[in-house]
Scaffold this motif. Structure first.
Motif, short mmCIF file in Angstrom:
data_model
loop_
_atom_site.label_atom_id
_atom_site.label_comp_id
_atom_site.label_asym_id
_atom_site.label_seq_id
_atom_site.Cartn_x
_atom_site.Cartn_y
_atom_site.Cartn_z
N GLY A 45 4.53 5.96 -4.96
CA GLY A 45 4.85 5.97 -6.39
C GLY A 45 3.88 6.77 -7.22
N THR A 46 2.59 6.76 -6.84
CA THR A 46 1.57 7.45 -7.64
C THR A 46 1.21 8.82 -7.09
N THR A 47 1.74 9.19 -5.94
CA THR A 47 1.36 10.45 -5.29
C THR A 47 2.53 11.38 -5.06
N PHE A 48 3.70 10.82 -4.74
CA PHE A 48 4.84 11.64 -4.34
C PHE A 48 5.93 11.73 -5.40
N SER A 49 5.73 11.08 -6.55
CA SER A 49 6.72 11.22 -7.63
C SER A 49 6.42 12.51 -8.39
N VAL A 72 -6.76 11.01 -2.20
CA VAL A 72 -6.74 9.88 -3.15
C VAL A 72 -6.27 8.56 -2.52
N PRO A 73 -5.25 8.55 -1.65
CA PRO A 73 -4.86 7.27 -1.03
C PRO A 73 -5.92 6.65 -0.13
N ARG A 74 -6.90 7.44 0.28
CA ARG A 74 -7.98 6.92 1.12
C ARG A 74 -9.14 6.38 0.30
N ARG A 101 0.83 -1.21 0.00
CA ARG A 101 0.00 0.00 0.00
C ARG A 101 0.87 1.26 0.00
N GLU A 102 1.88 1.28 0.85
CA GLU A 102 2.74 2.46 0.95
C GLU A 102 3.50 2.71 -0.35
N ALA A 103 4.05 1.66 -0.95
CA ALA A 103 4.80 1.82 -2.20
C ALA A 103 3.90 2.34 -3.31
N ALA A 104 2.67 1.79 -3.40
CA ALA A 104 1.73 2.22 -4.44
C ALA A 104 1.33 3.68 -4.24
N ILE A 105 1.11 4.08 -2.99
CA ILE A 105 0.73 5.47 -2.71
C ILE A 105 1.88 6.42 -3.02
#
Length: 455
Positions: A219-223, A261-263, A213-217
């Protein structure tokens, strides 16, 4: 007794220097803004640009050879499973891939050979599709991957992330539900390049520091898109004088999206387990009794630095990082980036997908809503296309909104999307499309609000 104390002191000094010196170099290379040719950037980006300039005309050929070699070696490894590959953890992970990734590498090799030789239909190798990916995008990624891959251990292996992560857990956990160390991924992307952030996130996921979950968030939110490229987008819509409100809108919308979005599905559905299936211990980030966050972070950093027994092994890790990205990710970017741009150029698909946004744009009182709607979804193919389409729109406010939206949508298949698919970060194409839509719906009202305030 004195010998024992002296030994302990020497060990502490050794670990302190092993933590501080490489970490400082890493911060200087990846996270310290410098002025270069009139722009603010980071040293890694300068090194990458220097390599790109030195190789210049040879880079498309080098990239073509690498992608073709990747496809050939992967095919041979899949068909014959030689011992040299199966007995090497690195080679086995790199070349023994699933059928989907084998097909992606073969497709990327097919595309790159046709584009380089300019064979087949013109739409495949034109400067707006495959030619753009091969001649403009891949040389940049090649240069970044070389230096970022080789030098990434400076951030990963000497204790910096343990130190920063412990200090920032109190902020990142309650607000973003992420480890404190994820702030470093964001900074590396923001100041340098989104591809660096994705590489950093992928390696930490493989190293059991992030859950699925953390890696997906992350990668798609903080890049995040770098400041430099944001300036390029703003220049395309002729609003360079609006940089401060523009980047303020981008940052505000990005933070709102990172909270919301992560929620939502699909990110909230991701398993909170590491790559090996194990869950994160409940007390993993707890500060032990008798320690402050600072002292605990310092102890964790020294402990991590003490594990570095050979700089040769660290250098080997850097080489493996670079090869992993060059042979594993470049073919995927070529395949998916070219396909996305061909669809954008030859079909009205993205215009059709943008039609439902017309009422929303009108409700937000965005002038020329119909023209603006055509740019909303095309950003999924490439982040720069919306800015190109928007340059013909008369309203400054509308061009401002489109430029800021294209930067905050983040998931574009010609680079970030394809990089995510080519990495170990657990996301698929459909999930990326849904996340793109969600980011659009969340950030558009925020950007529109700032635009109305500014104009």
């Amino acid at each position: 007794m004195e010998k024992s104390l002296a030994t302990q002191a020497n060990a502490h000094l050794r670990n302190f220097l092993m933590f501080v010196l490489p970490s400082l170099i890493g911060v200087l290379l990846f996270m310290t803004p410098i002025s270069y040719q009139g722009d603010f950037t980071i040293m890694i980006a300068v090194l990458a640009k220097s390599l790109q300039a030195a190789l210049a005309d040879a880079l498309p050929l080098i990239v073509t050879v690498l992608i073709s070699l990747s496809a050939l070696l992967t095919l041979l490894a899949t068909l014959f499973k030689p011992k040299m590959v199966t007995q090497s953890v690195f080679l086995n992970t790199l070349l023994n891939v699933s059928p989907v990734w084998l097909c992606s590498r073969l497709l990327g090799a097919g595309f790159v050979l046709l584009v380089y030789t300019q064979t087949g239909p013109e739409i495949l190798y034109s400067a707006d599709t495959g030619g753009l990916v091969l001649n403009d995008l891949l040389p940049v990624l090649f240069s970044v991957f070389i230096f970022a891959g080789l030098l990434l251990p400076l951030l990963l292996d000497f204790g910096l992330l343990e130190f920063v992560g412990t200090l920032l857990t109190g902020i990142m956990r309650p607000i973003f539900r992420l480890p404190g160390r994820s702030a470093v991924d964001c900074m590396a992307s923001w100041l340098g390049d989104g591809s660096v952030g994705i590489l950093l996130t992928s390696k930490q996921y493989e190293g059991h520091h992030y859950t699925q979950r953390e890696a997906a968030i992350i990668g798609t939110t903080f890049s995040a898109v770098s400041i430099t490229f944001s300036l390029v987008v703003l220049a395309q819509v002729k609003l360079e004088h609006m940089f401060l409100p523009f980047y303020g809108a981008v940052c505000l919308a990005g933070v709102v999206a990172a909270i919301i979005v992560p929620r939502l599905p699909p990110l909230c559905w991701k398993k909170d387990t590491f790559i090996n299936g194990q869950a994160r211990p409940a007390d993993h980030e707890a500060t032990p009794k008798g320690y402050s966050r600072l002292s605990h972070g310092y102890q964790l950093a020294l402990q991590r630095a003490s594990q570095v027994t050979s700089l040769k092994l660290v250098a080997r890790t850097g080489v493996h990082n670079a090869l992993d990205m060059l042979l594993g990710v470049l073919p995927v970017v070529m395949a998916f980036g070219t396909l996305a741009l061909i669809i954008a150029e030859t079909t009205p698909l993205f215009s059709w997908l943008g039609l439902p946004f017309v009422p929303l744009l009108e409700w937000l009182q965005i002038p020329e809503a119909a023209a603006a709607s055509q740019t909303v979804m095309v950003g999924f193919a490439d982040m720069f296309i919306p800015a190109i389409l928007a340059s013909s729109i008369e309203s400054d406010l509308t061009r401002f909104v489109i430029a800021a939206l294209s930067v905050t949508q983040l998931i574009y298949m010609s680079e970030v999307g394809a990089l995510l698919l080519g990495s170990k970060i657990p996301v698929n194409l459909l999930e990326l499309f849904v996340i793109f839509i969600l980011r659009t719906l969340v950030t558009l009202p925020v950007i529109a609000l700032v635009a109305h305030w500014v104009f």
